[in-house]
Design a protein around this motif. Sequence first.
Motif, short mmCIF file in Angstrom:
data_model
loop_
_atom_site.label_atom_id
_atom_site.label_comp_id
_atom_site.label_asym_id
_atom_site.label_seq_id
_atom_site.Cartn_x
_atom_site.Cartn_y
_atom_site.Cartn_z
N GLU A 98 0.83 -1.22 0.00
CA GLU A 98 0.00 0.00 0.00
C GLU A 98 0.86 1.27 0.00
OE1 GLU A 98 0.94 -1.00 4.16
OE2 GLU A 98 0.01 -2.16 2.55
N ASN A 99 2.08 1.18 0.56
CA ASN A 99 2.96 2.36 0.57
C ASN A 99 3.35 2.78 -0.85
OD1 ASN A 99 3.12 2.61 3.43
ND2 ASN A 99 4.57 0.92 3.49
N LEU A 100 3.73 1.80 -1.66
CA LEU A 100 4.10 2.09 -3.05
C LEU A 100 2.87 2.48 -3.86
CD1 LEU A 100 6.24 2.23 -5.26
CD2 LEU A 100 5.94 -0.23 -5.62
N ASP A 101 1.75 1.80 -3.62
CA ASP A 101 0.51 2.13 -4.33
C ASP A 101 0.08 3.57 -4.04
OD1 ASP A 101 0.26 -0.31 -5.60
OD2 ASP A 101 -0.91 -1.20 -3.98
N PHE A 102 0.25 3.99 -2.80
CA PHE A 102 -0.09 5.37 -2.43
C PHE A 102 0.85 6.35 -3.13
CE2 PHE A 102 0.84 8.93 0.61
CZ PHE A 102 -0.34 9.62 0.40
N TRP A 103 2.14 6.03 -3.13
CA TRP A 103 3.11 6.90 -3.79
C TRP A 103 2.80 7.04 -5.29
CZ3 TRP A 103 6.76 6.72 -7.67
CH2 TRP A 103 7.70 7.76 -7.69
N LEU A 104 2.47 5.93 -5.93
CA LEU A 104 2.13 5.94 -7.36
C LEU A 104 0.83 6.71 -7.60
CD1 LEU A 104 2.97 2.22 -8.22
CD2 LEU A 104 4.23 4.23 -9.02
N GLU A 133 -7.95 4.14 9.82
CA GLU A 133 -8.62 2.88 9.51
C GLU A 133 -9.08 2.81 8.04
OE1 GLU A 133 -11.67 2.00 12.35
OE2 GLU A 133 -10.29 2.02 14.03
N ALA A 134 -8.33 3.46 7.18
CA ALA A 134 -8.59 3.35 5.73
C ALA A 134 -8.33 1.91 5.30
CB ALA A 134 -7.67 4.30 4.96
N PRO A 135 -8.98 1.45 4.22
CA PRO A 135 -8.79 0.06 3.77
C PRO A 135 -7.33 -0.31 3.53
CG PRO A 135 -10.57 1.12 2.54
CD PRO A 135 -9.92 2.18 3.36
N ARG A 136 -6.54 0.67 3.05
CA ARG A 136 -5.13 0.41 2.76
C ARG A 136 -4.28 1.50 3.41
NH1 ARG A 136 -4.29 -0.30 -3.36
NH2 ARG A 136 -2.65 -1.69 -2.65
N GLU A 137 -4.51 1.70 4.68
CA GLU A 137 -3.89 2.80 5.43
C GLU A 137 -2.36 2.74 5.41
OE1 GLU A 137 -3.94 4.63 9.98
OE2 GLU A 137 -5.33 3.03 9.41
N VAL A 138 -1.75 3.88 5.03
CA VAL A 138 -0.29 3.96 5.03
C VAL A 138 0.19 4.39 6.41
CG1 VAL A 138 -0.02 4.38 2.55
CG2 VAL A 138 -0.40 6.32 4.09
N ASN A 139 1.45 4.09 6.68
CA ASN A 139 2.03 4.35 8.00
C ASN A 139 2.60 5.76 8.08
OD1 ASN A 139 3.05 4.07 10.55
ND2 ASN A 139 4.69 2.66 9.98
N ILE A 140 1.74 6.73 8.41
CA ILE A 140 2.20 8.11 8.60
C ILE A 140 1.73 8.60 9.97
CG2 ILE A 140 2.35 8.77 6.16
CD1 ILE A 140 -0.45 9.98 6.39
N HIS A 142 0.18 11.15 12.98
CA HIS A 142 -1.12 11.82 13.12
C HIS A 142 -1.08 13.24 12.58
CE1 HIS A 142 -4.97 12.97 14.85
NE2 HIS A 142 -4.37 14.02 15.41
N GLU A 143 0.02 13.94 12.82
CA GLU A 143 0.14 15.34 12.36
C GLU A 143 0.07 15.44 10.83
OE1 GLU A 143 3.24 19.13 12.68
OE2 GLU A 143 3.70 17.26 13.74
N THR A 144 0.80 14.57 10.16
CA THR A 144 0.79 14.55 8.69
C THR A 144 -0.59 14.20 8.16
OG1 THR A 144 3.11 13.85 8.68
CG2 THR A 144 1.88 13.56 6.63
N ARG A 145 -1.27 13.29 8.84
CA ARG A 145 -2.61 12.89 8.45
C ARG A 145 -3.59 14.06 8.53
NH1 ARG A 145 -3.45 7.61 8.45
NH2 ARG A 145 -1.97 7.29 10.16
N GLU A 146 -3.45 14.84 9.60
CA GLU A 146 -4.35 15.98 9.80
C GLU A 146 -4.05 17.12 8.80
OE1 GLU A 146 -7.15 16.23 11.68
OE2 GLU A 146 -6.70 14.10 11.78
#
Length: 203
Positions: A98-104, A133-140, A142-146
Amino acid sequence: MSCWMPGCPALSMCRGLAALPITCLERAKDLKTRLGILLHKPELEHRIRTSSKLQLGSRRRDSSHEVLEWRESFDQLLKSKSGVTAFHTFLKTEFSEENLDFWLACEDFKKTRSKTKLASKANRIFEEFVQTEAPREVNIDHETREITRKNLSGATSACFNEAQAKTRTLMEKDSYPRFLKSASYQDMTKQATSRGISKRSHT
């Protein structure tokens, strides 16, 4: 060949040909002409075969060179389509593709020109990869998420930049070194190196 007798195969063939559309007959004639040229010019067939072999050999050399370049830097790996494919396959074994899929997805997102599509794509990417809790949640963190969530209110091509950068760094420092040490990549480098040695010995 001609025949006037009823039931004659030649007569049936003629009737069958007459019933075909003119375009079909023209294509058949054109195909016959091309086949005739090939059959009467064996040197042309030889050239085609030789050209195909040279192109295949060139592709093999290029791919071998690429494989060895992947270990030079993470950027080199991401620049290569086959490198991205190989890395994605490796990440699947670690259940972290999911990390690479998100980057792409972010790279594709940046190419979007329509503001309407930009907003809808941004929401889709956020829901699939970024929100808690996204289906393919990436590891970032909380601050970056917000920060990314706030960026959605006025979506621009840069709204995922921070999250994408964090994910890229994670892959580069964590997954990429393991990929280089993996059995699959080691096998690829051995094959690439042996092809290189074989090439030098024949020159």
